[in-house]
Design an enzyme around this catalytic site. Structure first.
Site, PDB file in Angstrom:
ATOM      1  N   ARG A   9      40.906 -53.189  16.240  1.00  0.00           N
ATOM      2  CA  ARG A   9      42.009 -53.922  15.604  1.00  0.00           C
ATOM      3  C   ARG A   9      42.838 -54.681  16.641  1.00  0.00           C
ATOM      4  O   ARG A   9      43.283 -55.805  16.400  1.00  0.00           O
ATOM      5  CB  ARG A   9      42.919 -52.955  14.842  1.00  0.00           C
TER       6      ARG A   9
ATOM      7  N   ASN B 235      53.382 -55.143   9.102  1.00  0.00           N
ATOM      8  CA  ASN B 235      52.195 -55.467   9.888  1.00  0.00           C
ATOM      9  C   ASN B 235      52.333 -54.987  11.328  1.00  0.00           C
ATOM     10  O   ASN B 235      53.434 -54.954  11.884  1.00  0.00           O
ATOM     11  CB  ASN B 235      51.943 -56.977   9.869  1.00  0.00           C
TER      12      ASN B 235
ATOM     13  N   HIS C 167      56.144 -50.285  10.969  1.00  0.00           N
ATOM     14  CA  HIS C 167      54.949 -49.446  11.102  1.00  0.00           C
ATOM     15  C   HIS C 167      54.372 -49.466  12.510  1.00  0.00           C
ATOM     16  O   HIS C 167      53.212 -49.114  12.713  1.00  0.00           O
ATOM     17  CB  HIS C 167      53.890 -49.864  10.082  1.00  0.00           C
TER      18      HIS C 167
ATOM     19  N   CYS D 177      55.814 -36.644  24.958  1.00  0.00           N
ATOM     20  CA  CYS D 177      57.221 -36.886  25.323  1.00  0.00           C
ATOM     21  C   CYS D 177      57.832 -38.097  24.629  1.00  0.00           C
ATOM     22  O   CYS D 177      59.001 -38.423  24.870  1.00  0.00           O
ATOM     23  CB  CYS D 177      57.361 -37.040  26.837  1.00  0.00           C
TER      24      CYS D 177
ATOM     25  N   CYS E 262      55.204 -38.867  31.762  1.00  0.00           N
ATOM     26  CA  CYS E 262      55.127 -37.412  31.958  1.00  0.00           C
ATOM     27  C   CYS E 262      53.751 -36.939  32.430  1.00  0.00           C
ATOM     28  O   CYS E 262      53.597 -35.784  32.820  1.00  0.00           O
ATOM     29  CB  CYS E 262      55.519 -36.678  30.674  1.00  0.00           C
TER      30      CYS E 262
ATOM     31  N   GLY F 123      53.461 -61.298   0.660  1.00  0.00           N
ATOM     32  CA  GLY F 123      52.166 -60.686   0.940  1.00  0.00           C
ATOM     33  C   GLY F 123      52.176 -59.173   0.946  1.00  0.00           C
ATOM     34  O   GLY F 123      51.444 -58.551   1.715  1.00  0.00           O
TER      35      GLY F 123
ATOM     36  N   GLU G 215      49.069 -62.290  -5.931  1.00  0.00           N
ATOM     37  CA  GLU G 215      49.060 -61.766  -7.306  1.00  0.00           C
ATOM     38  C   GLU G 215      50.253 -60.837  -7.467  1.00  0.00           C
ATOM     39  O   GLU G 215      50.918 -60.488  -6.485  1.00  0.00           O
ATOM     40  CB  GLU G 215      47.752 -61.023  -7.584  1.00  0.00           C
TER      41      GLU G 215
END
Length: 230
Positions: free
Chosen positions: A56, A89, A106, A117, A136, A172, A200
């Site tokens: 991705r 997104n 997100h 940590c 760490c 969207g 839609e």
């Protein structure tokens, strides 16, 4: 000063070639959500999860903003009030188009997070199980993505923006993922004019005073032109 708050979902990036959960044949179609987008899935098979987000991340790095992203950047530059973009997104197409004041509820593919940590740093293009935290040293690096079952980022600030918006727009979005699916109802109760721009009807289309149907790359520039002409 007038305030516009815009929520964007997967539909605005689909025209830039970044697939949604529901696309057939895309990355998401190859995996169950519980395997690649939950803390439990990561605990079970971190290698699979890292490979999924590496793919991705590579896809997002190649993607370019479409006319919808560019129109929102133009709106932000030309609008005399306060404008914020809240996005579900995890790509950076709003920023690539020139937008600022973008809250990624997100998380982001460009970020890495230490599971030990909570330190954050820019993600390399490829991440792997056992990658160490630069702060760490724990071998607990994960994508800085909010998975199902985790609390979205910036929520206190987002609710504050939604409650004080004069115009709330959703672009969207499916209306299936909470808490974002509740924003329109909340904004409307607080007095905002709520408009949905979507391919839609979303699940929560009834929460909007105005709905427009069509591709984001067509609808958003038209809507922006109307706002800027007032």
């Amino acid at each position: 000063m007038e305030k516009i708050v815009i929520l964007t979902g997967a539909g605005i990036s689909a025209e830039s070639g970044l697939g949604t959960f529901r696309d057939e044949g895309g990355l998401w179609a190859l995996h169950a959500i519980e395997d690649v987008a939950t803390p439990e899935g990561f605990a079970r098979d971190p290698g699979l999860v890292h490979r999924f987000y590496n793919a991705r991340r590579a896809q997002a790095a190649q993607a370019t903003p479409n006319p919808a992203h560019e129109a929102l950047a133009r709106l932000q530059a030309g609008f005399h009030g306060d404008l914020w973009i809240v996005t579900q997104n995890v790509d950076d197409l709003h920023e690539k188009a020139g937008s600022s004041n973008v809250l990624h509820m997100h998380g982001s593919l460009s970020g890495a997070l230490c599971g030990a940590c909570d330190h954050r740093w820019p993600a390399p293009l490829e991440m792997a199980p056992g990658d160490q935290c630069p702060d760490c040293g724990a071998p607990a690096a994960r994508p800085d993505i909010v998975w199902f079952g985790e609390i979205p980022y910036h929520m206190e600030r987002i609710w504050e923006l939604v409650e004080t918006a004069d115009i709330f727009a959703a672009i969207g979005t499916s209306g299936q993922v909470y808490p974002a699916a509740a924003f329109a109802q909340h904004a409307g109760r607080a007095g905002a004019h709520c408009v949905e721009l979507n391919l839609e009807d979303s699940i929560n289309a009834r929460d909007f005073a105005e709905t427009r149907r069509g591709p984001a790359s067509t609808l958003v520039p038209e809507w922006v032109d109307e706002i800027l002409s007032h």
